[in-house]
Design a protein around this motif. Structure first.
Motif, PDB file in Angstrom:
ATOM      1  N   ARG A   3     -48.068  29.781 -26.674  1.00 49.03           N
ATOM      2  CA  ARG A   3     -47.462  28.745 -27.504  1.00 49.03           C
ATOM      3  C   ARG A   3     -47.197  27.502 -26.659  1.00 49.03           C
ATOM      4  O   ARG A   3     -46.518  27.559 -25.635  1.00 49.03           O
ATOM      5  CB  ARG A   3     -46.157  29.257 -28.097  1.00 49.03           C
ATOM      6  N   THR A   4     -47.752  26.372 -27.080  1.00 52.30           N
ATOM      7  CA  THR A   4     -47.529  25.113 -26.368  1.00 52.30           C
ATOM      8  C   THR A   4     -46.208  24.513 -26.819  1.00 52.30           C
ATOM      9  O   THR A   4     -45.988  24.316 -28.011  1.00 52.30           O
ATOM     10  CB  THR A   4     -48.675  24.118 -26.643  1.00 52.30           C
ATOM     11  N   ARG A   5     -45.335  24.243 -25.872  1.00 54.24           N
ATOM     12  CA  ARG A   5     -44.001  23.737 -26.200  1.00 54.24           C
ATOM     13  C   ARG A   5     -43.842  22.296 -25.726  1.00 54.24           C
ATOM     14  O   ARG A   5     -44.378  21.893 -24.696  1.00 54.24           O
ATOM     15  CB  ARG A   5     -42.919  24.597 -25.531  1.00 54.24           C
ATOM     16  N   GLY A  89     -38.305  23.547 -32.499  1.00 58.27           N
ATOM     17  CA  GLY A  89     -39.246  24.023 -31.493  1.00 58.27           C
ATOM     18  C   GLY A  89     -39.205  23.251 -30.193  1.00 58.27           C
ATOM     19  O   GLY A  89     -39.739  23.711 -29.175  1.00 58.27           O
ATOM     20  N   THR A 104     -43.956  28.304 -21.791  1.00 58.63           N
ATOM     21  CA  THR A 104     -44.791  28.725 -22.928  1.00 58.63           C
ATOM     22  C   THR A 104     -44.123  29.871 -23.680  1.00 58.63           C
ATOM     23  O   THR A 104     -44.794  30.779 -24.181  1.00 58.63           O
ATOM     24  CB  THR A 104     -46.181  29.160 -22.435  1.00 58.63           C
ATOM     25  N   ASP A 106     -42.608  32.189 -26.404  1.00 63.64           N
ATOM     26  CA  ASP A 106     -42.860  32.365 -27.836  1.00 63.64           C
ATOM     27  C   ASP A 106     -41.581  32.196 -28.648  1.00 63.64           C
ATOM     28  O   ASP A 106     -41.598  31.632 -29.742  1.00 63.64           O
ATOM     29  CB  ASP A 106     -43.449  33.757 -28.109  1.00 63.64           C
TER      30      ASP A 106
END
Length: 744
Positions: A3-5, A89, A104, A106
């Motif tokens: 997951r790109t944050r 997010g 990254t 989740d």
């Protein structure tokens, strides 16, 4: 799938120091998107960081502080909660959090234990579900600024309850540090049973607060505590006090801080640690300067090496150190501090030839910045500084001085200018005030009086000289009716910093046989005295400008603004402006952080907003550095079709000085005033910059900042083959050392 944050943070309080710069840049360089929220323009944000208006999150001007520590951390504690709700997010990071590797995670729960024992949760890194009970409850709690937190010690709570019952509730700004921060986050984490959502200590805080000085020691000592869990590394802004007090606000050589600023191509000397809480350091004085040009920096006492380095990095100025004894007399044997001072400067990239030791009164000249810190008026008798107030000041000098209460410093300075207090410290039971003094405008019996004698002779019987308030004057010197050049200048500079004591361009314009109208100001007024506008109105209405075949308005910086702003007095005129401001009206350009001296002036009216009113000109040629953020922002406001933007990359605000050092200023200005300066011709002349050391250095640094190491190597070799550029040589050596270390 990983997951790109995105991470977000906030900065309030002026320019960034190198610590914030390197932390922000680390996320960019590691490929993690980062947004910096701000409430006013920040001029030195690293490239690649996204900037957004903080009002998208909290539309307020109430930036509450922890009063005891004079810290905006309290507002930041509140802001991060609203940011997380507004941008689901997004992970909050403090500006002293360094990206060791991208985050990254989740889960939307991103927080970490900061001490052994897995109890205390810090909020320097914080992510929460936008609809979580924890976020909602913390927002509710922070909605009451007089709330009594259930997690405070019982004795403290009882005291607050008694104060509340007595009608004097305790505001959050007076409550303990962290009441909206780690204390609150820790409480709600455990109260809601979320401890299993918290990352282990080594994720963000492998170097806990008690060990924070590890970052100032050998870099390998930090490496030893990093683990595979470590992502964002809290480097503790509280280290600033130690850095400021003992390291001139710079990273200690060989330390972790030193390594990361090198890796991310941050120049600490350009953005030193300025202060911590209520404590100020000498390097931070660079943020107090309101000048747009500094040619000479002078230090009388050796207490401002960080300031000297910052001024040199920002303005490329020469540095003078004075060989004085405690009485203010010159001494043949330099004081002990001078060797260390010069060594510090050269170790940080200042070319030795840019540093001069002043040993006699004959060598003393007016300077742009004069420092007398911990010196005459503090440790020594104030009388020692008086000769230098007489010989070193001009109307745009800034004097930085420490004054011990009762020393007689303030009565002495009153005769020379106005003071503004910067900070206070207590030493040996007495207050010592640090002030910045702005000299008074030239008195009538000094520059202005001399000018009143000189100007009529220059005007001759066919010209005119008109003197007005605040040292403003108009001098018309008639020659050919083909061309009139209208120039804007500062009277004090003309009289005290030029050998010929003439307005700018006098000889050049005279040699061409052109007529000249010199408009002078007695200080940094931006010509906003109503008398100036009245004179232009009268000249316009009398048909004065229509007598000439061509009229050209010229100026640089403040004068560049005036050239653009007053050109409507002669519709169809041409304008040549170097690094001009479009206006200094803070309601129009709130991002303009310079020129505090004229923030209260009226910039309205027909000669007000130069970007708008200059539409009256036939052509407006603006020379500016597109990488000088504020100058470029002003240039972008000039959008009329008559505007030609002539870009001079990496020359800085003082590009006129740079062009002069390159030997092309006269050629460019002459062609511009003649109407022969096309864009093609300008850029042909500008090719001379390839051999100009400052341009070479800036281009080399930019290649490093962009991560183009191989290009920097080739460029560095090209530069060193042509001149001995010490700064480039040192950085090339560092590149090779880093490459060798990585191979090992």
């Amino acid at each position: 799938m990983v997951r790109t944050r995105e991470v977000g943070t906030l900065w309030i309080g002026g320019e960034l120091s190198w610590m914030e710069q390197v932390c922000l840049k680390s996320f960019v360089d590691k490929g993690q998107k980062i947004t910096l929220f701000q409430y006013e323009n920040i001029p030195n944000v690293p490239e690649g960081v996204l900037c957004r208006d903080g009002r998208e999150v909290l539309d307020t001007d109430d930036f509450i502080k922890y009063e005891k520590k004079n810290s905006y951390a309290l507002f930041a504690d509140l802001f991060r909660l609203h940011m997380i709700r507004r941008f689901p997010g997004m992970i909050w990071i403090d500006t002293d959090v360094y990206c060791h590797r991208p985050m990254t995670y989740d889960s939307d729960y991103v927080m970490g234990f900061e001490l052994p024992g897995e109890r205390r949760v810090n909020n320097a890194v914080l992510g929460l579900p936008a609809d979580s009970d924890m976020l909602c409850q913390m927002l509710d709690f922070t909605g009451d600024r007089f709330a009594i937190a259930p997690f405070l010690p019982p004795k403290v709570r009882r005291g607050y309850e008694e104060a509340r019952d007595a009608g004097q509730p305790v505001h959050v700004s007076q409550q303990p540090w962290g009441v909206w921060g780690p204390l609150m986050v820790t409480h709600y984490t455990h109260a809601l049973g979320l401890a299993d959502k918290v990352q282990p200590m080594d994720a963000f805080y492998p170097v806990p607060f008690p060990d924070r000085r590890l970052f100032m020691r050998r870099a390998g000592m930090v490496d030893d505590v990093l683990t595979e869990n470590t992502t964002a590394l809290h480097v503790w802004a509280s280290n600033k006090r130690q850095l400021g007090n003992f390291h001139n606000g710079l990273p200690p050589k060989g330390s972790f801080f030193d390594r990361i600023v090198t890796q991310h191509h941050i120049v600490p000397g350009s953005a030193p640690i300025g202060s911590r809480g209520k404590t100020s350091f000498d390097g931070g004085l660079i943020y107090e300067l309101d000048q747009d040009a500094v040619e000479t920096f002078a230090d009388l006492t050796g207490a401002a090496p960080g300031f000297a380095l910052a001024a040199h990095n920002r303005f490329d100025c020469a540095i003078q150190v004075f060989s004085l004894d405690p009485k203010g007399n010159f001494t043949e044997n330099p004081p002990e501090w001078i060797d260390g001072y010069v060594g510090f400067l050269t170790e940080n990239g200042v070319e030795p030839e840019r540093i001069r030791i002043i040993r006699t009164q004959k060598e003393v000249r007016p300077v742009d910045v004069l420092c007398n810190l911990s010196g005459y008026g503090d440790r020594f008798k104030v009388s020692g500084v008086k000769p230098f107030l007489e010989s070193c000041l001009h109307s745009d000098t800034r004097l930085f001085m420490d004054i011990r209460k009762g020393s007689g410093g303030f009565p002495l300075l009153r005769g020379y200018g106005t003071n503004r207090q910067i900070s206070t410290r207590v030493e040996d039971g007495k207050d010592v005030l640090r002030v910045i003094m702005t000299p008074n405008p030239p008195k009538a019996d000094e520059s202005e009086g001399d000018w009143a004698e000189i100007a009529p002779r220059l005007a001759g019987p066919e010209g005119f000289f008109r003197a007005g308030p605040e040292g403003h004057s108009f001098l018309y010197m008639p020659r050919s009716k083909d061309t009139l050049v209208v120039t804007f200048d500062n009277l004090d500079i003309a009289m005290n910093k030029r050998d010929d004591r003439r307005p700018w361009g006098f000889s050049l314009i005279k040699e061409q046989g052109w007529s000249m109208l010199g408009v002078l100001a007695g200080g940094w007024t931006w010509y906003r005295n109503p008398w100036v506008a009245e004179q232009f109105d009268e000249l316009r209405d009398s048909g004065f400008f229509r007598e000439f075949g061509r009229v050209v308005f010229y100026g640089a910086s403040m004068g560049g603004y005036a050239a653009c702003a007053f050109c409507p007095a002669s519709p169809g005129a041409e304008v040549v402006a170097i690094s001009p401001q479009s206006t200094v009206d803070k309601s129009v350009v709130p991002w303009e952080t310079r020129y505090r001296v004229v923030w209260d002036r009226d910039f309205s009216g027909p000669y007000g907003d130069a970007a708008q009113v200059s539409v009256a000109a036939r052509r407006v040629s603006i020379l500016y550095d597109p990488y000088s953020e504020l100058d470029a922002a002003h240039a972008r406001r000039f959008t009329n079709p008559n505007v030609a933007h002539l870009r001079t990359p990496l020359m800085g605000h003082r590009l006129g000085s740079s062009l002069n050092q390159m030997g092309v200023l006269s050629t460019i200005i002459l062609k511009a005033l003649s109407g022969d300066l096309t864009s093609q011709e300008f850029y042909r002349i500008l090719r001379a910059r390839k051999d100009f050391p400052r341009y070479q250095r800036e281009l080399f640094n930019r290649a490093l900042e962009k991560g183009h190491t191989d290009l920097a190597r080739r460029l560095g070799a090209y530069i060193l083959a042509r001149n001995s550029n010490r700064a480039v040589r040192l950085k090339l050596a560092q590149i090779e050392a880093d490459a060798t270390a990585s191979v090992r």
